[in-house]
Design an enzyme around this catalytic site. Structure first.
Site, PDB file in Angstrom:
ATOM      1  N   TYR A 172      20.367  16.146-118.986  1.00  0.00           N
ATOM      2  CA  TYR A 172      20.061  17.022-120.114  1.00  0.00           C
ATOM      3  C   TYR A 172      20.614  18.435-120.009  1.00  0.00           C
ATOM      4  O   TYR A 172      20.682  19.128-121.023  1.00  0.00           O
ATOM      5  CB  TYR A 172      18.540  17.093-120.330  1.00  0.00           C
ATOM      6  N   HIS A 174      13.874  22.152-123.060  1.00  0.00           N
ATOM      7  CA  HIS A 174      14.633  23.207-123.736  1.00  0.00           C
ATOM      8  C   HIS A 174      15.418  22.634-124.916  1.00  0.00           C
ATOM      9  O   HIS A 174      15.447  23.230-125.997  1.00  0.00           O
ATOM     10  CB  HIS A 174      15.562  23.894-122.733  1.00  0.00           C
ATOM     11  N   ASP A 175      16.046  21.473-124.714  1.00  0.00           N
ATOM     12  CA  ASP A 175      16.773  20.823-125.813  1.00  0.00           C
ATOM     13  C   ASP A 175      15.837  20.533-126.979  1.00  0.00           C
ATOM     14  O   ASP A 175      16.186  20.755-128.143  1.00  0.00           O
ATOM     15  CB  ASP A 175      17.416  19.512-125.348  1.00  0.00           C
ATOM     16  N   ASP A 193      14.112  29.967-124.604  1.00  0.00           N
ATOM     17  CA  ASP A 193      14.931  30.360-123.455  1.00  0.00           C
ATOM     18  C   ASP A 193      14.078  30.939-122.328  1.00  0.00           C
ATOM     19  O   ASP A 193      14.308  30.655-121.146  1.00  0.00           O
ATOM     20  CB  ASP A 193      16.000  31.360-123.887  1.00  0.00           C
TER      21      ASP A 193
END
Length: 119
Positions: free
Chosen positions: A28, A48-49, A94
């Site tokens: 990922y 995060h994705d 982030d």
């Protein structure tokens, strides 16, 4: 955006090189992603994705291109004065990922893996 994300990682992991170290790690970390994360760090990237995917549901929000304000203090990233929902959301994606990266061990054997492992 990815420049800010890279700087956030450097804040939580001083001396790190986010682009070479994390752009092709596991299933990922880097562009896209599929399958089962190979370890805790790869799981950080999967989360995060998903966070970026959720950000894209905000009208006009493009996480990879969104500029936001943040500050680094004592290895902590702090999102600051981001007036739009998109900026605040992406900054938090982030920030949480950078903190996750700092807690997860980096395993060199999971860098540039054969993506057949990610099915």
């Amino acid at each position: 955006n990815l420049i800010h994300f890279s700087s956030m990682i450097k804040c939580t992991i001083p001396g790190s090189k986010p682009v070479p170290d994390y752009s092709d790690y596991g299933c990922y970390c880097g562009k896209g992603g599929s399958g089962t994360p190979v370890d805790a760090l790869d799981r950080c990237c999967q989360v995060h994705d998903k966070c970026y995917g959720d950000a894209e549901s905000i009208y006009g929000c493009t996480p990879f291109l969104t500029y936001y304000s943040y500050e680094c203090s004592e290895r902590q990233d702090l999102c600051r004065g981001n007036g739009t929902k998109c900026k605040a959301f992406v900054c938090n994606c982030d920030r949480l990922a950078a903190l996750c990266f700092a807690k997860a061990p980096y395993n060199k054997k999971n860098y540039n893996i054969n993506l057949n492992r990610c099915k």
